[in-house]
Design a protein around this motif. Structure first.
Motif, short mmCIF file in Angstrom:
data_model
loop_
_atom_site.label_atom_id
_atom_site.label_comp_id
_atom_site.label_asym_id
_atom_site.label_seq_id
_atom_site.Cartn_x
_atom_site.Cartn_y
_atom_site.Cartn_z
N PRO A 66 -105.63 -80.03 -27.38
CA PRO A 66 -104.83 -80.50 -28.51
C PRO A 66 -105.34 -79.97 -29.84
O PRO A 66 -106.54 -79.77 -30.03
CB PRO A 66 -104.97 -82.03 -28.43
CG PRO A 66 -106.23 -82.27 -27.66
CD PRO A 66 -106.33 -81.14 -26.70
N GLN A 67 -104.42 -79.75 -30.75
CA GLN A 67 -104.78 -79.32 -32.10
C GLN A 67 -105.10 -80.56 -32.94
O GLN A 67 -104.37 -80.92 -33.86
CB GLN A 67 -103.64 -78.51 -32.71
CG GLN A 67 -103.36 -77.22 -31.94
CD GLN A 67 -102.20 -76.45 -32.53
OE1 GLN A 67 -102.38 -75.49 -33.28
NE2 GLN A 67 -100.99 -76.85 -32.17
N ASP A 68 -106.19 -81.19 -32.59
CA ASP A 68 -106.62 -82.43 -33.22
C ASP A 68 -108.12 -82.32 -33.46
O ASP A 68 -108.89 -82.12 -32.50
CB ASP A 68 -106.29 -83.61 -32.31
CG ASP A 68 -106.53 -84.96 -32.96
OD1 ASP A 68 -107.52 -85.09 -33.70
OD2 ASP A 68 -105.74 -85.89 -32.71
N LYS A 69 -108.55 -82.45 -34.70
CA LYS A 69 -109.97 -82.26 -35.02
C LYS A 69 -110.85 -83.32 -34.37
O LYS A 69 -112.06 -83.14 -34.25
CB LYS A 69 -110.16 -82.26 -36.54
CG LYS A 69 -109.53 -81.06 -37.22
CD LYS A 69 -109.72 -81.09 -38.72
CE LYS A 69 -111.17 -80.83 -39.09
NZ LYS A 69 -111.34 -80.75 -40.58
N TYR A 71 -110.59 -84.19 -31.27
CA TYR A 71 -110.72 -83.89 -29.85
C TYR A 71 -112.12 -83.36 -29.56
O TYR A 71 -112.61 -82.44 -30.22
CB TYR A 71 -109.68 -82.86 -29.43
CG TYR A 71 -109.74 -82.51 -27.96
CD1 TYR A 71 -109.37 -83.44 -27.00
CD2 TYR A 71 -110.16 -81.26 -27.55
CE1 TYR A 71 -109.42 -83.14 -25.65
CE2 TYR A 71 -110.21 -80.93 -26.20
CZ TYR A 71 -109.85 -81.87 -25.25
OH TYR A 71 -109.91 -81.57 -23.92
N THR A 91 -95.22 -73.71 -26.78
CA THR A 91 -96.58 -74.23 -26.70
C THR A 91 -96.53 -75.72 -26.47
O THR A 91 -95.82 -76.45 -27.17
CB THR A 91 -97.38 -73.93 -27.97
OG1 THR A 91 -96.65 -74.40 -29.12
CG2 THR A 91 -97.61 -72.43 -28.13
N ASN A 93 -99.35 -78.81 -25.75
CA ASN A 93 -100.77 -79.15 -25.69
C ASN A 93 -101.01 -80.44 -24.93
O ASN A 93 -100.12 -81.29 -24.81
CB ASN A 93 -101.33 -79.31 -27.11
CG ASN A 93 -101.26 -78.03 -27.93
OD1 ASN A 93 -101.26 -78.09 -29.15
ND2 ASN A 93 -101.19 -76.88 -27.28
N THR A 96 -104.55 -86.77 -26.19
CA THR A 96 -105.84 -87.18 -26.74
C THR A 96 -106.17 -88.60 -26.30
O THR A 96 -105.27 -89.37 -25.95
CB THR A 96 -105.85 -87.13 -28.29
OG1 THR A 96 -104.93 -88.13 -28.79
CG2 THR A 96 -105.44 -85.76 -28.82
N HIS A 116 -92.63 -76.27 -30.03
CA HIS A 116 -93.99 -76.80 -29.93
C HIS A 116 -93.96 -78.29 -29.62
O HIS A 116 -93.30 -79.06 -30.31
CB HIS A 116 -94.76 -76.59 -31.24
CG HIS A 116 -96.14 -77.17 -31.22
ND1 HIS A 116 -97.11 -76.75 -30.33
CD2 HIS A 116 -96.73 -78.13 -31.98
CE1 HIS A 116 -98.23 -77.42 -30.54
NE2 HIS A 116 -98.01 -78.27 -31.53
N ALA A 118 -96.71 -81.09 -29.54
CA ALA A 118 -98.10 -81.38 -29.86
C ALA A 118 -98.65 -82.46 -28.93
O ALA A 118 -97.96 -83.00 -28.07
CB ALA A 118 -98.21 -81.82 -31.32
N HIS A 119 -99.92 -82.77 -29.14
CA HIS A 119 -100.60 -83.74 -28.29
C HIS A 119 -99.91 -85.10 -28.29
O HIS A 119 -99.40 -85.57 -29.30
CB HIS A 119 -102.06 -83.90 -28.74
CG HIS A 119 -102.21 -84.34 -30.17
ND1 HIS A 119 -102.18 -85.66 -30.55
CD2 HIS A 119 -102.38 -83.63 -31.30
CE1 HIS A 119 -102.35 -85.76 -31.86
NE2 HIS A 119 -102.46 -84.53 -32.34
#
Length: 260
Positions: A66-69, A71, A91, A93, A96, A116, A118-119
């Motif tokens: 995931p595009q999560d800081k 993670y 895409t 992902n 989380t 896209h 996302a998570h």
């Protein structure tokens, strides 16, 4: 059925009928069901489960972190159902641990190029997402929804069943079932009359949807007042009780407010 240039990790599980195109990479922890085809130059990372009879076109990326800081490498998942079409450069992902750890795509969806997920997104069944539709984290999309090209959806927004967005719509709040919205930022324009007709809604159901639209957007009522009026519609529209209940249930759980 697997091209000689593809790389499939020994810990991946592919049904014997799965086809894999040239230069595709499939990682450990990936499971792919019968009849699914994976085009060339795709990357599928695990843990990811892909169901039966999906068509995944070239250059798709499924199951990446995931595009999560926040993670930190937790074992989250992407789950893709059956009979989905996933076009080029999509895409999707994994989830989380701040949510339930799962990003999910249901069955019979038509996902066009550059979409896209996302998570922690949850997309239902028979959804159409046109080119470049983008979902931020934790977005939920109900069955039969249609997202126009370049629709962008803010994190945690819920999109109701049978709703529709126009080209380039930006959604910061929840979109109720049956409603058509467009604009930046999106505003309600009408209700999805033609789509509901095609799906076999009866005249009484269509009339109930029309009445609910007027209560939410034409009578100057608050959302709470509109819900009280909608509950009364169930008595006068007995054949549409489930249709009305779908709207009431959505409004009760809306957390970001609704598009008005």
């Amino acid at each position: 059925m697997i091209h000689a240039t593809a790389i499939v990790d020994p810990k991946a599980e592919l049904d014997s009928s799965v086809t894999v195109g040239p230069y595709t990479v499939i990682g450990a922890g990936v499971r792919i069901g019968a009849g699914t085809s994976v085009g060339p130059h795709c990357v599928i990372e695990g843990p990811t489960t892909v169901g039966r009879d999906n068509k995944i076109f070239q250059f798709a990326s499924l199951g990446a972190a995931p595009q999560d800081k926040k993670y930190a490498g937790e074992p989250t998942q992407l789950i893709v159902g059956d009979r989905n079409t996933i076009r080029e450069f999509c895409t999707m992902n994994r989830g989380t641990v701040q949510d339930d750890g799962i990003t999910a795509l249901g069955d019979d969806n038509w996902i066009m190029a550059y979409v896209h997920l996302a998570h922690d997104c949850k997309v239902g069944n028979r959804v159409i997402m046109a080119n470049n539709a983008q979902l931020a984290g934790h977005v939920h999309v109900g069955d039969w929804a249609i997202l126009g090209g370049f629709t962008a959806v803010h994190q945690f927004v819920h999109i109701g069943a049978h709703s529709m967005t126009g080209l380039g719509s930006i959604l910061f709040q929840d979109l109720p079932p049956f409603i058509m919205a467009a604009g930046n930022t999106a505003e309600a324009r009408s209700f999805n009359l033609e789509g509901l007709k095609r799906r076999g809604f009866t005249p009484e159901q269509l009339n109930a949807v029309k009445q609910m639209y007027r209560l939410l957007y034409r009578r100057g009522l608050t959302v709470d007042q509109a819900q009280i009026e909608m509950a009364g519609l169930q008595a006068s529209h007995p054949e549409a009780r489930d249709t009305i209940q779908l709207m009431l249930d959505f409004l009760k759980t809306a957390t970001r407010g609704i598009i008005r």
